[in-house]
Design a protein around this motif. Structure first.
Motif, mmCIF file in Angstrom:
data_model
loop_
_atom_site.group_PDB
_atom_site.id
_atom_site.type_symbol
_atom_site.label_atom_id
_atom_site.label_comp_id
_atom_site.label_asym_id
_atom_site.label_seq_id
_atom_site.Cartn_x
_atom_site.Cartn_y
_atom_site.Cartn_z
ATOM 1 N N THR A 165 0.818 -1.065 0.123
ATOM 2 C CA THR A 165 -0.075 -0.021 -0.013
ATOM 3 C C THR A 165 0.978 1.147 0.005
ATOM 4 N N VAL A 166 0.652 2.168 -1.074
ATOM 5 C CA VAL A 166 1.267 3.336 -1.056
ATOM 6 C C VAL A 166 0.583 4.633 -1.536
ATOM 7 N N ILE A 167 0.966 5.712 -1.174
ATOM 8 C CA ILE A 167 0.355 6.992 -1.568
ATOM 9 C C ILE A 167 1.111 7.212 -2.896
ATOM 10 N N ASP A 168 0.606 7.275 -4.080
ATOM 11 C CA ASP A 168 1.053 7.220 -5.134
ATOM 12 C C ASP A 168 0.956 8.483 -5.962
ATOM 13 N N GLN A 169 -0.036 9.535 -5.330
ATOM 14 C CA GLN A 169 -0.386 10.776 -6.035
ATOM 15 C C GLN A 169 -0.849 11.640 -4.686
ATOM 16 N N ILE A 170 -0.414 12.939 -5.052
ATOM 17 C CA ILE A 170 -0.504 13.890 -3.831
ATOM 18 C C ILE A 170 -0.747 15.271 -4.578
ATOM 19 N N GLU A 200 -4.264 6.469 -2.864
ATOM 20 C CA GLU A 200 -3.498 5.219 -2.090
ATOM 21 C C GLU A 200 -3.741 4.063 -3.127
ATOM 22 N N ALA A 201 -2.671 3.575 -3.610
ATOM 23 C CA ALA A 201 -2.724 2.299 -4.455
ATOM 24 C C ALA A 201 -2.327 1.116 -3.338
ATOM 25 N N THR A 202 -3.394 -0.151 -3.610
ATOM 26 C CA THR A 202 -3.090 -1.386 -3.005
ATOM 27 C C THR A 202 -2.684 -2.158 -3.966
ATOM 28 N N ARG A 203 -1.728 -2.770 -3.975
ATOM 29 C CA ARG A 203 -1.114 -3.752 -4.938
ATOM 30 C C ARG A 203 -0.931 -5.210 -4.469
ATOM 31 N N ILE A 204 -1.528 -6.207 -5.075
ATOM 32 C CA ILE A 204 -1.260 -7.500 -4.612
ATOM 33 C C ILE A 204 -0.054 -8.061 -5.621
ATOM 34 N N GLN A 216 -8.190 20.895 8.238
ATOM 35 C CA GLN A 216 -8.922 19.643 8.604
ATOM 36 C C GLN A 216 -7.804 18.896 9.829
ATOM 37 N N ASP A 217 -8.712 18.060 10.839
ATOM 38 C CA ASP A 217 -8.060 17.158 11.371
ATOM 39 C C ASP A 217 -7.354 16.261 10.633
ATOM 40 N N LEU A 218 -5.808 15.998 10.986
ATOM 41 C CA LEU A 218 -5.066 14.868 10.099
ATOM 42 C C LEU A 218 -4.713 13.862 10.989
ATOM 43 N N THR A 219 -5.562 13.517 11.893
ATOM 44 C CA THR A 219 -5.461 12.319 12.645
ATOM 45 C C THR A 219 -5.711 11.086 11.697
ATOM 46 N N GLY A 220 -4.740 10.071 11.700
ATOM 47 C CA GLY A 220 -5.032 9.003 10.845
ATOM 48 C C GLY A 220 -4.534 8.881 9.501
ATOM 49 N N VAL A 221 -3.960 10.282 8.947
ATOM 50 C CA VAL A 221 -3.483 10.578 7.458
ATOM 51 C C VAL A 221 -2.349 10.112 7.549
ATOM 52 N N PRO A 222 -1.618 9.441 6.257
ATOM 53 C CA PRO A 222 -0.386 9.027 6.243
ATOM 54 C C PRO A 222 0.619 10.480 6.233
ATOM 55 N N ALA A 223 1.557 10.210 6.991
ATOM 56 C CA ALA A 223 2.722 11.013 7.222
ATOM 57 C C ALA A 223 3.258 11.977 6.005
ATOM 58 N N ASN A 224 3.268 11.332 4.934
ATOM 59 C CA ASN A 224 3.957 12.062 3.890
ATOM 60 C C ASN A 224 2.829 13.259 3.300
ATOM 61 N N VAL A 225 1.538 12.793 3.360
ATOM 62 C CA VAL A 225 0.279 13.717 3.092
ATOM 63 C C VAL A 225 0.381 14.828 4.182
ATOM 64 N N VAL A 226 0.455 14.406 5.427
ATOM 65 C CA VAL A 226 0.620 15.523 6.458
ATOM 66 C C VAL A 226 1.635 16.622 6.361
ATOM 67 N N ALA A 227 2.734 15.894 5.891
ATOM 68 C CA ALA A 227 3.927 16.679 5.537
ATOM 69 C C ALA A 227 3.560 17.934 4.489
ATOM 70 N N ILE A 228 2.831 17.516 3.405
ATOM 71 C CA ILE A 228 2.581 18.260 2.471
ATOM 72 C C ILE A 228 1.413 19.197 2.776
ATOM 73 N N CYS A 229 0.389 18.976 3.841
ATOM 74 C CA CYS A 229 -0.458 19.768 4.513
ATOM 75 C C CYS A 229 0.246 20.768 5.128
ATOM 76 N N ASN A 230 1.114 20.427 6.185
ATOM 77 C CA ASN A 230 1.884 21.434 6.955
ATOM 78 C C ASN A 230 2.400 22.366 6.018
ATOM 79 N N VAL A 231 3.022 22.142 4.735
ATOM 80 C CA VAL A 231 3.636 23.125 3.891
ATOM 81 C C VAL A 231 2.353 24.132 3.238
#
Length: 86
Positions: free
Chosen positions: A7-12, A24-28, A48-63
């Motif tokens: 599972t990866v975040i492939d677009q922001i 978020e892409a989930t690959r088997i 918006q509250d960022l609880t539970g949001v992936p860290a790399n997305v939170v980093a973009i939000c913070n900027v």
């Protein structure tokens, strides 16, 4: 034969009004070969509250979510509510 799930975040994306869109892409995988892929798309509005949001997305939000961006977004939402008569 080894099956794995990745599972990866492939677009922001950051829109001009500060909304963050991410996918978020989930690959088997089987022995390094992709068998299937599914996507889950999400969006976040400025401040918006960022609880539970992936860290790399939170980093973009913070900027992206500067004080000015948050204020402009909130003013936009307030103007829409006034125009609707709410």
């Amino acid at each position: 034969m080894s099956l794995t799930k990745q599972t990866v975040i492939d677009q922001i994306t950051v829109t001009e009004n500060g909304i963050i869109l991410y996918r978020e892409a989930t690959r088997i995988m089987e022995d390094g070969n992709e068998l299937s892929k599914t996507y889950c798309r999400s969006s976040l509005t400025p401040a918006q509250d960022l609880t539970g949001v992936p860290a790399n997305v939170v980093a973009i939000c913070n900027v992206a979510w500067t004080t000015e961006v948050i204020a402009a977004y909130q003013a936009h939402v307030a103007a829409q509510q006034i125009n609707r008569g709410a």
